[in-house]
Enzyme design. Structure first.
Site, PDB file in Angstrom:
ATOM      1  N   HIS A  21      42.061  31.598  42.989  1.00 14.47           N
ATOM      2  CA  HIS A  21      41.211  32.469  42.335  1.00 14.47           C
ATOM      3  C   HIS A  21      40.937  33.716  43.065  1.00 14.47           C
ATOM      4  O   HIS A  21      40.973  34.654  42.647  1.00 14.47           O
ATOM      5  CB  HIS A  21      39.575  31.748  42.209  1.00 14.47           C
ATOM      6  CG  HIS A  21      38.377  32.650  41.614  1.00 14.47           C
ATOM      7  ND1 HIS A  21      38.081  32.284  40.494  1.00 14.47           N
ATOM      8  CD2 HIS A  21      38.145  33.695  42.080  1.00 14.47           C
ATOM      9  CE1 HIS A  21      37.165  33.308  40.345  1.00 14.47           C
ATOM     10  NE2 HIS A  21      37.052  34.105  41.331  1.00 14.47           N
ATOM     11  N   GLU A  22      40.761  33.536  44.683  1.00 15.39           N
ATOM     12  CA  GLU A  22      40.616  34.716  45.340  1.00 15.39           C
ATOM     13  C   GLU A  22      41.881  35.477  45.396  1.00 15.39           C
ATOM     14  O   GLU A  22      41.820  36.887  45.798  1.00 15.39           O
ATOM     15  CB  GLU A  22      39.937  34.420  46.605  1.00 15.39           C
ATOM     16  CG  GLU A  22      38.900  33.456  47.013  1.00 15.39           C
ATOM     17  CD  GLU A  22      37.477  34.120  46.143  1.00 15.39           C
ATOM     18  OE1 GLU A  22      37.539  35.458  46.090  1.00 15.39           O
ATOM     19  OE2 GLU A  22      36.703  33.331  45.531  1.00 15.39           O
ATOM     20  N   HIS A  25      42.241  37.885  42.914  1.00 20.22           N
ATOM     21  CA  HIS A  25      41.335  39.035  42.922  1.00 20.22           C
ATOM     22  C   HIS A  25      42.440  40.072  43.839  1.00 20.22           C
ATOM     23  O   HIS A  25      42.235  41.273  43.511  1.00 20.22           O
ATOM     24  CB  HIS A  25      40.205  38.633  43.957  1.00 20.22           C
ATOM     25  CG  HIS A  25      39.113  38.366  43.159  1.00 20.22           C
ATOM     26  ND1 HIS A  25      38.528  39.250  42.189  1.00 20.22           N
ATOM     27  CD2 HIS A  25      38.244  37.329  43.298  1.00 20.22           C
ATOM     28  CE1 HIS A  25      37.341  38.415  41.558  1.00 20.22           C
ATOM     29  NE2 HIS A  25      37.271  37.475  42.277  1.00 20.22           N
ATOM     30  N   GLY A  43      33.242  31.815  47.586  1.00 16.86           N
ATOM     31  CA  GLY A  43      34.542  32.655  48.068  1.00 16.86           C
ATOM     32  C   GLY A  43      34.042  33.997  47.572  1.00 16.86           C
ATOM     33  O   GLY A  43      33.755  34.119  46.799  1.00 16.86           O
ATOM     34  N   CYS A  87      32.431  33.688  38.889  1.00 12.72           N
ATOM     35  CA  CYS A  87      32.806  34.691  39.747  1.00 12.72           C
ATOM     36  C   CYS A  87      31.956  35.647  39.944  1.00 12.72           C
ATOM     37  O   CYS A  87      31.202  36.117  39.074  1.00 12.72           O
ATOM     38  CB  CYS A  87      34.047  35.534  39.182  1.00 12.72           C
ATOM     39  SG  CYS A  87      34.618  36.748  40.151  1.00 12.72           S
ATOM     40  N   LEU A  88      31.540  36.164  41.226  1.00 16.33           N
ATOM     41  CA  LEU A  88      30.514  36.945  41.302  1.00 16.33           C
ATOM     42  C   LEU A  88      30.484  38.372  40.835  1.00 16.33           C
ATOM     43  O   LEU A  88      29.567  39.079  40.605  1.00 16.33           O
ATOM     44  CB  LEU A  88      30.202  37.227  43.026  1.00 16.33           C
ATOM     45  CG  LEU A  88      29.528  36.099  43.720  1.00 16.33           C
ATOM     46  CD1 LEU A  88      29.675  36.225  45.191  1.00 16.33           C
ATOM     47  CD2 LEU A  88      28.157  35.562  43.492  1.00 16.33           C
ATOM     48  N   GLN A 115      36.136  43.001  45.733  1.00 13.91           N
ATOM     49  CA  GLN A 115      34.863  42.546  45.251  1.00 13.91           C
ATOM     50  C   GLN A 115      33.698  43.443  45.907  1.00 13.91           C
ATOM     51  O   GLN A 115      32.701  43.588  45.469  1.00 13.91           O
ATOM     52  CB  GLN A 115      34.376  41.133  45.305  1.00 13.91           C
ATOM     53  CG  GLN A 115      35.307  40.309  44.359  1.00 13.91           C
ATOM     54  CD  GLN A 115      34.903  38.900  44.222  1.00 13.91           C
ATOM     55  OE1 GLN A 115      35.355  37.983  44.881  1.00 13.91           O
ATOM     56  NE2 GLN A 115      34.029  38.444  43.266  1.00 13.91           N
TER      57      GLN A 115
HETATM   58 NI    NI Z   1      35.840  35.742  42.003  1.00 13.22          NI
END
Ligand code: NI
Length: 188
Positions: free
Chosen positions: A145-146, A149, A47, A103-104, A52
């Site tokens: 989670h997204e 963000h 995701g 998480c990236l 991000q």
């Molecule tokens: Ni993330």
């Protein structure tokens, strides 16, 4: 395809609350979503949220159906991508589900986070149509989670202060040690 730069904590763009997309889903927005998807596959994510990649808008891409084989090229990782514009949680279950999240934007770090097991969600899809779905299991976890963000919240913000500061210290070390790799991976 354009690879986008992924911003890593504690970058300020990750803390900023996003604004909803206005004017519906345009070709420009679809191009952003396609680039986000390619970027996500390239860095082995399931995701990715627009902040991000430095874009403060309410846009997410998710694919939890990627093939299980390792070391596939980004093109071969395409399973069942899903696109979410202006996602809005209408309902979330009291029942929780714990998942070991990564998480990236917090590379190399993982922690258990408890979130609702089931949610109901309204959003615009890739074609700009309004959709309403119920999601559970991994999809519900990833969506929450997204959507965090989009509100300037990272999974580490769900942890105790002590756990979070330990993770941030480890992240700093990880980022330093993998500087060359990270520079290589941050291709435009
Ligand atoms: Ni993330």
């Amino acid at each position: 395809m354009t690879l986008l730069q992924i911003y890593v904590a504690p970058h300020s763009v990750l803390k900023k609350k996003t604004t909803p997309v206005e004017g519906g889903v345009t070709d420009d927005l679809r191009k952003l979503m396609d680039d986000m998807l390619d970027t996500m596959y390239t860095y082995d994510g399931i995701g990715l949220a627009a902040p991000q990649v430095g874009v403060s808008e309410q846009v997410l891409v998710i694919d939890i159906n990627q093939p299980k084989e390792r070391d596939l090229s980004p093109e071969k990782k395409r399973g069942k991508p899903q696109f979410f514009v202006n996602p809005e949680i209408l309902w979330s279950s009291e029942d929780l589900r714990i998942y070991n999240e990564g998480c990236l934007s917090v590379p190399g770090q993982y922690a258990d986070v408890a979130r609702s097991d089931k949610i109901r969600l309204k959003y615009l899809d890739y074609d700009g149509k309004t959709q309403e779905i119920e999601a559970d299991g991994l999809l519900a976890t990833v969506l929450q989670h997204e959507i965090d963000h989009l509100n300037g919240v990272l999974f580490i913000d769900h942890l105790s202060n002590l756990k979070r500061s330990i993770l941030m210290r480890k992240l700093k070390k990880f980022t330093k040690e993998n500087k060359e790799d990270m520079a290589k991976s941050h291709v435009f």
